[in-house]
Design an enzyme around this catalytic site. Structure first.
Site, mmCIF file in Angstrom:
data_model
loop_
_atom_site.group_PDB
_atom_site.id
_atom_site.type_symbol
_atom_site.label_atom_id
_atom_site.label_comp_id
_atom_site.label_asym_id
_atom_site.label_seq_id
_atom_site.Cartn_x
_atom_site.Cartn_y
_atom_site.Cartn_z
ATOM 1 N N ASN A 1 38.264 38.527 40.290
ATOM 2 C CA ASN A 1 37.833 39.468 39.247
ATOM 3 C C ASN A 1 36.315 39.579 39.357
ATOM 4 O O ASN A 1 35.598 38.666 38.961
ATOM 5 C CB ASN A 1 38.258 38.923 37.875
ATOM 6 C CG ASN A 1 37.689 39.731 36.726
ATOM 7 O OD1 ASN A 1 37.156 40.826 36.922
ATOM 8 N ND2 ASN A 1 37.797 39.189 35.524
ATOM 9 N N TRP A 2 35.863 40.691 39.907
ATOM 10 C CA TRP A 2 34.419 40.851 40.131
ATOM 11 C C TRP A 2 33.668 41.220 38.862
ATOM 12 O O TRP A 2 32.444 41.246 38.852
ATOM 13 C CB TRP A 2 34.171 41.897 41.233
ATOM 14 C CG TRP A 2 34.239 41.312 42.608
ATOM 15 C CD1 TRP A 2 34.897 40.165 42.975
ATOM 16 C CD2 TRP A 2 33.616 41.812 43.799
ATOM 17 N NE1 TRP A 2 34.718 39.927 44.321
ATOM 18 C CE2 TRP A 2 33.944 40.933 44.853
ATOM 19 C CE3 TRP A 2 32.830 42.929 44.085
ATOM 20 C CZ2 TRP A 2 33.503 41.119 46.155
ATOM 21 C CZ3 TRP A 2 32.392 43.127 45.393
ATOM 22 C CH2 TRP A 2 32.716 42.227 46.412
ATOM 23 N N LYS A 3 34.414 41.560 37.801
ATOM 24 C CA LYS A 3 33.767 41.936 36.528
ATOM 25 C C LYS A 3 32.735 43.049 36.774
ATOM 26 O O LYS A 3 32.960 43.888 37.634
ATOM 27 C CB LYS A 3 33.149 40.692 35.866
ATOM 28 C CG LYS A 3 34.164 39.551 35.770
ATOM 29 C CD LYS A 3 33.721 38.409 34.903
ATOM 30 C CE LYS A 3 34.831 37.350 34.865
ATOM 31 N NZ LYS A 3 34.558 36.282 33.932
ATOM 32 N N HIS B 1 41.849 41.004 29.269
ATOM 33 C CA HIS B 1 40.871 39.957 29.567
ATOM 34 C C HIS B 1 40.050 39.643 28.309
ATOM 35 O O HIS B 1 39.738 40.539 27.525
ATOM 36 C CB HIS B 1 39.951 40.403 30.709
ATOM 37 C CG HIS B 1 39.129 39.279 31.260
ATOM 38 N ND1 HIS B 1 37.999 38.814 30.625
ATOM 39 C CD2 HIS B 1 39.298 38.496 32.349
ATOM 40 C CE1 HIS B 1 37.503 37.800 31.315
ATOM 41 N NE2 HIS B 1 38.269 37.586 32.368
ATOM 42 N N GLU C 1 37.052 39.134 27.889
ATOM 43 C CA GLU C 1 35.785 39.879 27.765
ATOM 44 C C GLU C 1 36.026 41.291 27.221
ATOM 45 O O GLU C 1 35.167 41.864 26.556
ATOM 46 C CB GLU C 1 35.057 39.892 29.123
ATOM 47 C CG GLU C 1 34.466 38.512 29.410
ATOM 48 C CD GLU C 1 34.315 38.163 30.872
ATOM 49 O OE1 GLU C 1 34.386 39.063 31.727
ATOM 50 O OE2 GLU C 1 34.134 36.957 31.167
ATOM 51 N N GLU D 1 43.937 31.946 30.593
ATOM 52 C CA GLU D 1 42.492 31.747 30.722
ATOM 53 C C GLU D 1 41.904 31.278 29.396
ATOM 54 O O GLU D 1 41.624 32.099 28.503
ATOM 55 C CB GLU D 1 41.808 33.062 31.119
ATOM 56 C CG GLU D 1 42.252 33.605 32.457
ATOM 57 C CD GLU D 1 41.186 34.511 33.059
ATOM 58 O OE1 GLU D 1 40.751 34.230 34.180
ATOM 59 O OE2 GLU D 1 40.782 35.485 32.402
ATOM 60 N N GLY E 1 33.545 30.944 33.090
ATOM 61 C CA GLY E 1 32.127 31.001 33.439
ATOM 62 C C GLY E 1 31.310 29.833 32.929
ATOM 63 O O GLY E 1 30.076 29.879 32.939
ATOM 64 N N SER F 1 36.693 29.040 35.489
ATOM 65 C CA SER F 1 35.887 28.103 36.289
ATOM 66 C C SER F 1 36.628 27.500 37.473
ATOM 67 O O SER F 1 36.404 26.336 37.816
ATOM 68 C CB SER F 1 35.299 27.001 35.404
ATOM 69 O OG SER F 1 34.375 27.556 34.490
ATOM 70 N N GLY G 1 36.754 34.386 38.685
ATOM 71 C CA GLY G 1 35.609 35.259 38.449
ATOM 72 C C GLY G 1 34.469 34.947 39.405
ATOM 73 O O GLY G 1 34.430 35.434 40.531
ATOM 74 N N GLY G 2 33.530 34.113 38.961
ATOM 75 C CA GLY G 2 32.307 33.837 39.715
ATOM 76 C C GLY G 2 32.529 33.515 41.186
ATOM 77 O O GLY G 2 31.828 34.044 42.059
HETATM 78 P P1 PGA Z 1 35.273 32.460 36.059
HETATM 79 O O1 PGA Z 1 36.001 33.732 35.411
HETATM 80 O O2 PGA Z 1 36.083 32.073 37.278
HETATM 81 O O3 PGA Z 1 33.895 32.927 36.418
HETATM 82 O O4 PGA Z 1 35.298 31.380 35.045
HETATM 83 C C1 PGA Z 1 37.397 33.811 35.340
HETATM 84 C C2 PGA Z 1 37.822 35.095 34.676
HETATM 85 O O5 PGA Z 1 37.164 35.538 33.719
HETATM 86 O O6 PGA Z 1 38.815 35.707 35.089
#
Ligand code: PGA
Length: 241
Positions: A9-11, A90, A92, A160, A166, A199, A220-221
């Site tokens: 997930n590149w956000k 998600h 976010e 999640e 993050g 994470s 994500g990251g």
């Molecule tokens: P993260 O994000 O791996 O940076 O914790 C995961 C996500 O939000 O899908």
């Protein structure tokens, strides 16, 4: 046999220059013994699809197929751009756009209608975790945001914990196993895959992906660079070799 997948997930990250990273990941995905998908910013979906053969997804879609919704993107538009997948619900989106379960459920239906495979995100906040409300929150989110009609072909769930996204923090192995078992018992079909997200990186992927009931990861990251994402594909392969 449930589907095994590593999803990135590149956000709100990535420009045309980063298509080189997509190409590197795509090369590893070609020979992977699991599914690999990159959920990119909408601006990159078409060019990524043109460049590589791998599975590409979006990160949200509107519940309607078209109309007066400035700034939004519909599921058929994602599909038309070359996406086969979409992340929905998600945390976010829930936080930044005040999305509630009923809206997420409507988006899931729109995504299915457009032929997209949905990665539906659920998870408790830090306050809910501290208050011991995790399982109740998960039950409510499944009941409210997963409409009837989910199959292993059109849907995966991503657990999640919001406080793990993050932050470098993760739940204990027992907590992850317990949450996944709890979620599975509430799904209409126990063959639906459940991913863990929050994470996940090269240092902890092997341990997390080997846990019972964990069918993959939403990342994500660590999905932003091939050096940190490709090892996760290998960890997934090793966990279920
Ligand atoms: P993260 O994000 O791996 O940076 O914790 C995961 C996500 O939000 O899908």
């Amino acid at each position: 046999m449930r589907r095994r997948i590593v999803a990135g997930n590149w956000k709100m990250n990535g420009t045309v220059a980063d298509l080189a990273t997509v190409a590197e990941i795509s090369t590893a995905a070609k020979t992977a013994a699991c599914e690999v998908v990159l959920c990119l910013p909408a601006t990159l979906i078409r060019s990524a699809r043109n460049l590589v053969g791998m599975e590409i997804g979006g990160q949200d879609c509107h519940a309607r197929a078209e109309g007066a919704h400035t700034g939004d993107i519909s599921a058929p538009m994602l599909r038309n751009a070359g996406a086969g997948w979409v992340i929905l619900g998600h945390s976010e989106r829930r936080r930044d756009h005040a999305e509630i379960d009923a809206q997420v459920a409507a988006k899931v239906l729109a995504a299915w209608e457009a032929g997209l495979t949905v990665i539906l995100c659920i998870g408790e906040t830090e306050a809910q975790y501290r208050a011991g409300e995790t399982l109740g929150v998960l039950a409510a989110q499944i009941a409210g945001s997963l409409p009837e009609g989910a199959t292993p072909a059109n849907t995966m769930i991503a657990y999640e914990p919001v406080w793990a996204i993050g932050t470098g923090l993760t739940p204990s192995s027992d907590e992850i196993t317990r949450a996944h078992a709890f979620i599975r018992a509430r799904l209409p079909d126990p063959a639906l895959s459940i991913l863990y997200g929050g994470s996940v990186g090269p240092a902890n992927a092997a341990a997390i992906l080997a846990l019972r009931g964990v069918d993959g990861a939403l990342v994500g990251g660590a999905s932003l660079a091939s050096e940190t994402f490709i090892p996760l594909i290998h960890a997934m392969e090793a966990a279920h070799a």
